[in-house]
Scaffold this motif. Structure first.
Motif, PDB file in Angstrom:
ATOM      1  N   ALA A  66       0.826  -1.212   0.000  1.00 13.49           N
ATOM      2  CA  ALA A  66       0.000   0.000   0.000  1.00 13.49           C
ATOM      3  C   ALA A  66       0.858   1.259   0.000  1.00 13.49           C
ATOM      4  N   LEU A  67       1.907   1.278   0.792  1.00 13.09           N
ATOM      5  CA  LEU A  67       2.756   2.469   0.878  1.00 13.09           C
ATOM      6  C   LEU A  67       3.426   2.766  -0.458  1.00 13.09           C
ATOM      7  N   HIS A  68       3.967   1.737  -1.094  1.00 14.15           N
ATOM      8  CA  HIS A  68       4.657   1.969  -2.369  1.00 14.15           C
ATOM      9  C   HIS A  68       3.673   2.248  -3.507  1.00 14.15           C
ATOM     10  N   HIS A  69       2.413   1.885  -3.348  1.00 11.98           N
ATOM     11  CA  HIS A  69       1.394   2.222  -4.346  1.00 11.98           C
ATOM     12  C   HIS A  69       0.927   3.667  -4.185  1.00 11.98           C
ATOM     13  N   ILE A  70       0.690   4.087  -2.943  1.00  7.79           N
ATOM     14  CA  ILE A  70       0.101   5.405  -2.686  1.00  7.79           C
ATOM     15  C   ILE A  70       1.140   6.523  -2.793  1.00  7.79           C
ATOM     16  N   TYR A  71       2.333   6.265  -2.301  1.00  7.02           N
ATOM     17  CA  TYR A  71       3.329   7.336  -2.210  1.00  7.02           C
ATOM     18  C   TYR A  71       4.350   7.255  -3.341  1.00  7.02           C
ATOM     19  N   ASN A  72       4.958   8.401  -3.640  1.00  2.00           N
ATOM     20  CA  ASN A  72       5.934   8.516  -4.711  1.00  2.00           C
ATOM     21  C   ASN A  72       7.334   8.258  -4.157  1.00  2.00           C
ATOM     22  N   THR A  73       7.591   7.014  -3.836  1.00  2.00           N
ATOM     23  CA  THR A  73       8.904   6.662  -3.291  1.00  2.00           C
ATOM     24  C   THR A  73       9.900   6.516  -4.439  1.00  2.00           C
ATOM     25  N   PRO A  74      11.162   6.843  -4.243  1.00  2.00           N
ATOM     26  CA  PRO A  74      11.803   7.260  -3.000  1.00  2.00           C
ATOM     27  C   PRO A  74      11.773   8.765  -2.735  1.00  2.00           C
ATOM     28  N   HIS A  75      11.124   9.572  -3.645  1.00  2.00           N
ATOM     29  CA  HIS A  75      11.022  11.012  -3.356  1.00  2.00           C
ATOM     30  C   HIS A  75      10.303  11.216  -2.031  1.00  2.00           C
ATOM     31  N   ASP A  76       9.164  10.571  -1.873  1.00  2.00           N
ATOM     32  CA  ASP A  76       8.515  10.536  -0.560  1.00  2.00           C
ATOM     33  C   ASP A  76       9.301   9.564   0.312  1.00  2.00           C
ATOM     34  N   ARG A  77       9.461   9.919   1.563  1.00  2.00           N
ATOM     35  CA  ARG A  77      10.336   9.154   2.457  1.00  2.00           C
ATOM     36  C   ARG A  77       9.542   8.176   3.323  1.00  2.00           C
ATOM     37  N   ILE A  78       9.930   6.910   3.272  1.00  2.00           N
ATOM     38  CA  ILE A  78       9.414   5.918   4.222  1.00  2.00           C
ATOM     39  C   ILE A  78      10.559   5.541   5.151  1.00  2.00           C
ATOM     40  N   VAL A  79      10.372   5.784   6.434  1.00  2.00           N
ATOM     41  CA  VAL A  79      11.390   5.467   7.438  1.00  2.00           C
ATOM     42  C   VAL A  79      10.872   4.296   8.268  1.00  2.00           C
ATOM     43  N   TRP A  80      11.568   3.187   8.189  1.00  2.00           N
ATOM     44  CA  TRP A  80      11.147   1.975   8.896  1.00  2.00           C
ATOM     45  C   TRP A  80      11.809   1.912  10.264  1.00  2.00           C
ATOM     46  N   ASP A  81      11.032   1.494  11.241  1.00  2.00           N
ATOM     47  CA  ASP A  81      11.585   1.244  12.573  1.00  2.00           C
ATOM     48  C   ASP A  81      11.657  -0.261  12.786  1.00  2.00           C
ATOM     49  N   VAL A  82      12.574  -0.712  13.623  1.00  2.00           N
ATOM     50  CA  VAL A  82      12.827  -2.138  13.780  1.00  2.00           C
ATOM     51  C   VAL A  82      13.030  -2.698  12.375  1.00  2.00           C
ATOM     52  N   GLY A  83      14.227  -2.494  11.832  1.00  2.00           N
ATOM     53  CA  GLY A  83      14.474  -2.670  10.413  1.00  2.00           C
ATOM     54  C   GLY A  83      14.241  -4.046   9.856  1.00  2.00           C
ATOM     55  N   HIS A  84      14.052  -5.056  10.725  1.00  2.00           N
ATOM     56  CA  HIS A  84      13.809  -6.381  10.175  1.00  2.00           C
ATOM     57  C   HIS A  84      12.408  -6.528   9.582  1.00  2.00           C
ATOM     58  N   GLN A  85      11.607  -5.462   9.607  1.00  2.00           N
ATOM     59  CA  GLN A  85      10.317  -5.470   8.903  1.00  2.00           C
ATOM     60  C   GLN A  85      10.478  -5.274   7.399  1.00  2.00           C
TER      61      GLN A  85
END
Length: 642
Positions: free
Chosen positions: A66-85
């Motif tokens: 959903a995130l990669h469909h809705i947002y214009n990544t990588p221009h839009d920033r997704i910051v993951w916490d607990v990186g093993h996700q």
């Protein structure tokens, strides 16, 4: 069971067409549902081939799509916490063909890594960092006039970290345009069940509600009593069905909780929230290990898995036996903790969310009233231990070396400065293997040595670890025993607990010309090199206080002293030996071996030690090179005495 994992690649016709995250933009909902199923199947296959973190990635399949469909990544920033996700994220962002190299030398990192991909916007290893980092990016975009969306995805208990709470409070003050997504997989805060919660969540995320909320706010704020009544009514409605009031009070617009596996619902909600101003908070419920029944039933046990090893076939299968293996150091610690608790009812055990990893499961069951898991809050863990020590308890803090770094101020000011009786079992000391530089315990000897009142021990085998823990516990002040990940040399572990003399070393092997002063678990490597060189080996045992008398004796009898430690050379145990020699004006050749001034990349721990020359052959080579260089230009002791 791991045998249920697929051993051949699944059919993934639609996923095969995805080269980068932006390839998802043109897909419709039905296609995105198919991508999710194919992605889950491929993740099950790839992790089975390489090993690695498992359950968390399965739980965020739909969210990642959903995130990669809705947002214009990588221009839009997704910051993951607990990186093993982020394994699904890596597959969708051009790294699917490299998944076979996950956590191996020269392969993909097990966590987001900026140098690996532009889609990895922030390097992650420790938890509770995403909101702070995302807020920094949102403020940077605001200051530079960049139209950019910033999303922090926090889960697996990371919301319990003090740093996350600090960031939430500050975001409510600065009001950046950012979205925080809480992946609540029952490893963090609780959630409300039932259709009413889902119904209200959909209402709160709808454009009609949001526009009505904004309009009524403008009108009712002019009539203060009416505005206060409307505000309280909304908060009470939300408080009945969701834990959102807290986040609203912090200044966030809260939506949720939503079913994190309902892809159409996620898509609709994210689309509605995409252009909202100010700090937004989306709370989703997911199941860790979703789609793999054993992981769903045991999310802790399937947090990470080893790769599926091929079994030998034919006649070889009948004669192949498993290699004998002794207990892991964490199990040695866990057994000692239970034995000690039986003897002393003042003992309490504390861990920052590492019960299983630190070997405390049995203790938590046998002594539940004396067991404290403070969640991912290392600073709190240490100061709480200090408070307990002030009032008559004897706290034992079980903590990974890399996580103890996060409580450094509390270690100095709250424990050591007051000389409080707190014992530390420091796990994962030294190089830890596949988890890489974010998890290496490469600095603890350096940052502990400089703290007054600290006692520091580095056992070389399992029994020494047990007895050192007992000795540290008896010491009436702060004491730390550091030990590595995994198993040791299979030393016989005595049932009896014996108090060792603090600051006393032991000679393990007698030789000539060269003396190796070993600190910790690299002793087997030291002996391999010493056997080739006919060198003396001394197990130093204690880093602070150090056995200065044996150092004086060795400096007088040998041409070269070699210090060996699984810690940074800078400021480590070898630096303590150097300091001793300088203070006593002792003239002798010295070679310090340890972790160089660099971050060591991920790979098997045996590979890592070989890369930096801390295996047997590497130690031998370094000593030979040093002896050759000394012979070529260094004056003899007779010359220096003239």
């Amino acid at each position: 069971m791991l045998s249920d994992l697929p051993i051949i690649p699944p059919d993934t016709p639609l996923l095969d067409r995805i080269e980068q995250g932006d390839s998802l933009h043109a897909l419709n909902t039905l296609q995105l549902l198919q991508i999710s199923e194919e992605l889950r199947g491929y993740l099950l296959y790839s992790v089975g081939q390489t090993g690695g973190h498992f359950g968390a990635g399965l739980g965020v399949i739909e969210l990642t799509v959903a995130l990669h469909h809705i947002y214009n990544t990588p221009h839009d920033r997704i910051v993951w916490d607990v990186g093993h996700q982020t394994y699904p994220h890596k597959i969708l962002t051009g790294r699917r063909g490299q998944m076979h190299s996950m956590r191996q030398a020269d392969g993909l990192a097990g966590f987001p890594k900026r140098a690996e991909s532009e889609y990895d916007t922030f390097g992650v290893g420790h938890s509770s960092t995403s909101i702070s980092a995302a807020m920094g990016m949102a403020l940077a975009a605001r200051q530079q006039g960049i139209n950019r969306k910033v999303i922090a995805v926090i889960g697996d208990g990371a919301i319990t970290g003090g740093m996350a709470i600090e960031a939430l409070a500050h975001a409510g003050h600065e009001r950046p345009n950012m979205l925080v997504i809480l992946n609540d997989n029952q490893m963090s805060i609780g959630h409300n069940k039932g259709g009413l919660a889902t119904y209200f969540a959909k209402i709160w995320a709808s454009k009609f509600y949001i526009s009505m909320r904004k309009g009524s706010k403008k009108v009712l704020q002019k009539i203060q009593p009416a505005w206060e009544l409307a505000k309280r009514t909304e908060e009470h409605l939300k408080g009945m069905v969701a834990p959102g009031t807290l986040f609203e009070e912090l200044g966030f617009h809260y939506i949720g909780p939503l079913d994190g596996h309902d892809l159409p619902g996620l898509l609709q909600t994210l689309e509605n929230m995409k252009d909202l101003d100010g700090p937004q908070f989306l709370h989703i419920r997911t199941m860790k290990g979703k789609g793999f029944q054993p992981a769903e039933q045991d999310p802790v046990g399937y947090h990470a898995v080893n790769k599926i090893e091929a079994k030998p076939k034919g006649p070889l299968a009948a004669v192949t036996e498993a290699k004998p293996s002794g207990p892991k150091y964490q199990a040695v610690f866990g057994r000692w903790l239970c034995d000690m608790a039986e003897r002393d009812n003042r003992l309490v055990g504390i861990t920052p969310a590492m019960c299983e990893g630190s070997g405390m499961v049995e203790f938590s069951k046998r002594f539940p009233d004396r067991y404290y898991d403070v969640a991912i809050a290392e600073q709190h863990a240490l100061t709480m231990a200090a408070g307990m020590a002030c009032d008559g308890l004897k706290p034992v803090v079980a903590i990974y070396s890399t996580f103890l770094q996060r409580g450094y101020d509390q270690l100095i000011h709250d424990i050591a400065l007051q000389n409080l009786d707190v014992t530390f079992g420091i796990d994962r000391a030294g190089l830890v293997g596949e988890d890489g530089p974010t998890h290496h315990g490469a600095f603890d000897l350096s940052y502990l040595r400089c703290i007054p009142n600290m006692v520091i021990g580095a056992p070389s085998d399992e029994n020494e670890c047990r007895q050192m823990l007992y000795t540290a516990y008896q010491y009436p002040g702060p004491a730390a025993i550091r030990y590595p990940r995994g198993t040791g040399p299979r030393a016989l572990i005595a049932d009896e607990l014996v108090q060792m003399p603090i600051g006393k070393a032991r000679e393990v092997r007698s030789g000539k010309q060269v003396a190796i002063l070993n600190f910790g678990a690299l002793l087997p490597h030291a002996l391999l090199a010493a056997n080739q060189l006919n060198a003396t080996v001394v197990d130093m045992r204690w880093v602070k206080p150090m056995d200065t008398k044996i150092i004086e004796t060795l400096a007088d009898e040998y041409d070269l002293l070699v210090t060996l430690e699984d810690n940074a050379i800078s400021g480590g145990a070898g630096s303590g030996v150097n300091q001793c020699l300088v203070e006593r004006h002792l003239l002798v050749g010295v070679l310090n071996l340890g972790i160089p001034d660099a971050f060591i990349e991920h790979g098997a721990s045996e590979e890592q030690h070989a890369w930096i020359g801390l295996d047997g052959p590497g130690i031998e080579r370094a000593i030979k090179a040093k002896l050759n260089s000394v012979a070529s230009y260094a004056p003899t002791k007779e010359h220096l005495s003239l």
